[in-house]
Design an enzyme around this catalytic site. Structure first.
Site, PDB file in Angstrom:
ATOM      1  N   HIS A   8      19.733 -12.642  40.793  1.00 35.43           N
ATOM      2  CA  HIS A   8      20.847 -12.086  40.835  1.00 35.43           C
ATOM      3  C   HIS A   8      21.381 -10.872  39.834  1.00 35.43           C
ATOM      4  O   HIS A   8      21.615 -10.544  40.008  1.00 35.43           O
ATOM      5  CB  HIS A   8      22.503 -12.844  41.861  1.00 35.43           C
TER       6      HIS A   8
ATOM      7  N   HIS B 279      30.663  -9.668  35.646  1.00 40.53           N
ATOM      8  CA  HIS B 279      29.865  -9.745  36.434  1.00 40.53           C
ATOM      9  C   HIS B 279      28.635  -8.892  36.768  1.00 40.53           C
ATOM     10  O   HIS B 279      28.766  -7.772  36.419  1.00 40.53           O
ATOM     11  CB  HIS B 279      29.448 -10.733  37.729  1.00 40.53           C
TER      12      HIS B 279
ATOM     13  N   HIS C 177      24.060  -6.871  36.959  1.00 42.76           N
ATOM     14  CA  HIS C 177      22.831  -7.158  37.075  1.00 42.76           C
ATOM     15  C   HIS C 177      22.151  -7.126  35.954  1.00 42.76           C
ATOM     16  O   HIS C 177      21.700  -5.933  35.917  1.00 42.76           O
ATOM     17  CB  HIS C 177      22.655  -6.230  38.878  1.00 42.76           C
TER      18      HIS C 177
ATOM     19  N   GLU D  26      33.052 -10.006  44.688  1.00 46.45           N
ATOM     20  CA  GLU D  26      32.747 -11.520  44.046  1.00 46.45           C
ATOM     21  C   GLU D  26      34.581 -12.336  43.036  1.00 46.45           C
ATOM     22  O   GLU D  26      34.868 -12.424  42.271  1.00 46.45           O
ATOM     23  CB  GLU D  26      32.662 -11.209  42.921  1.00 46.45           C
TER      24      GLU D  26
ATOM     25  N   GLU E 197      19.900 -14.397  17.395  1.00 47.59           N
ATOM     26  CA  GLU E 197      21.375 -14.098  17.538  1.00 47.59           C
ATOM     27  C   GLU E 197      22.100 -15.389  18.754  1.00 47.59           C
ATOM     28  O   GLU E 197      23.167 -15.951  18.568  1.00 47.59           O
ATOM     29  CB  GLU E 197      21.773 -12.883  18.687  1.00 47.59           C
TER      30      GLU E 197
HETATM   31  P1  13P Z   1      31.130  -5.789  44.471  1.00 48.63           P
HETATM   32  O1  13P Z   1      30.821  -3.798  44.487  1.00 48.63           O
HETATM   33  O2  13P Z   1      31.921  -6.157  45.242  1.00 48.63           O
HETATM   34  O3  13P Z   1      31.520  -5.655  43.604  1.00 48.63           O
HETATM   35  O4  13P Z   1      29.741  -6.255  44.569  1.00 48.63           O
HETATM   36  C1  13P Z   1      28.645  -5.963  43.664  1.00 48.63           C
HETATM   37  C2  13P Z   1      28.287  -6.737  43.227  1.00 48.63           C
HETATM   38  O5  13P Z   1      27.526  -6.966  42.189  1.00 48.63           O
HETATM   39  C3  13P Z   1      28.015  -8.510  44.287  1.00 48.63           C
HETATM   40  O6  13P Z   1      27.303  -9.473  43.138  1.00 48.63           O
HETATM   41 ZN    ZN Z   2      25.557  -8.930  41.836  1.00 39.96          ZN
END
Ligand code: 13P
Ligand code: ZN
Length: 275
Positions: free
Chosen positions: A209, A137, A139, A113, A168
């Site tokens: 995602h 970033h 999940h 990313e 909050e």
């Molecule tokens: P990377 O291992 O390349 O950081 O990818 C993980 C990810 O969350 C891609 O969206």
């Molecule tokens: Zn990701």
């Protein structure tokens, strides 16, 4: 700040992401644009790689140095072996290529990313007048679940839902959360759309995602994501317990925003009236 303190700052964040179930396998990635003091902690390093062309251009980041997590690396392992799982990169003097100065041992690279992170850094450096240095970033399961639970999610609907489900939220992200429809992970398009959204917001949700959060440092970026994720958790817990019967009202949110002197966007409230 010495090198160890800086690495510990990154490792604490990646450990927290893992502990909360936000970073399954190699999921999630982190980057930090170094300030002068942090750069001094990594002074005197020679390039460990050739210049590697970027798929995007970030001229405003010329010469900047960043700590990145490595592609394919498990965030849980950063604290165990930082030199393998994170690395330091430097951009060239027109923001078109990077080289590795430290880490990513033995033959690693920064996250897939990279485009989204660098374009996001370019935006937030400018839009926050050089205040914001961190991009995460990750999940987050409850935020992701919301993107499957609603067929008609939008920036206004997602923002209003989160604001109304946890007091909050309007304080921590007064400019709301951008909702981006699904795009390929790691693509330049996703990076461009994310960076454009960050001109106004500090959080961007990637449909089916995950989420991107920004801030002055990793603590602030992490905190913003955590508050949004908690609101999503509260919503889902209520839904599982028979449905949401009550939400924060417009009047309550206006009072909170006023009390904390938030420069917020009340027009987004219309996106989800609550119950
Ligand atoms: P990377 O291992 O390349 O950081 O990818 C993980 C990810 O969350 C891609 O969206
Ligand atoms: Zn990701």
């Amino acid at each position: 700040m010495n090198r160890e303190t800086l690495i510990n700052h990154v490792a604490k964040t990646t450990r927290d992401m893992w502990d909360r179930g936000w970073a399954e396998a190699n999921g999630g990635n982190v980057s930090l644009r170094l300030n002068d003091e942090q750069n001094a902690a990594f002074a005197g390093l020679q390039g460990q790689s050739e210049w590697i062309q970027l798929s995007v251009e970030a001229p405003s980041l010329q010469g900047e140095r960043f700590i990145f997590t490595g592609t394919g690396r498990y965030l849980r392992n950063v604290e165990i072996a930082p030199e393998r799982n994170i690395g330091l990169i430097e951009l060239n003097n027109n923001g078109t290529a990077y080289r590795i100065l430290w880490g990513f041992e033995p033959n690693g690279r920064p996250t897939s990313e990279l485009a989204a992170h660098l374009l996001s850094h370019a935006t937030i450096k400018d839009s926050t007048n050089n205040y914001a240095h961190a991009v995460i970033h990750t999940h987050t399961p409850s935020i992701i679940a919301l993107t499957y639970a609603f067929a008609d999610l939008s920036t206004a609907k997602l923002t209003a839902l989160l604001w109304r489900m946890h007091a909050e939220c309007v304080v921590v992200f007064p400019k709301g959360v951008e909702f981006l429809p699904w795009m390929m992970a790691g693509s330049d398009d996703l990076g461009q759309a994310t960076a454009a959204a960050l001109r106004q917001r500090t959080l961007v949700v990637w449909e089916q995602h995950g989420i991107v959060g920004t801030g002055r440092n990793l603590d602030e970026a992490f905190g913003r994501i955590y508050v949004a994720e908690k609101a999503a958790e509260i919503y889902l817990a209520c839904a599982a317990a028979g449905g949401v019967k009550k939400t924060l009202t417009d009047a309550q949110l206006q009072a909170i925003a006023g009390n904390f002197r938030c420069n917020w966007e009340p027009s987004l409230l219309a996106g989800w009236p609550g119950v």
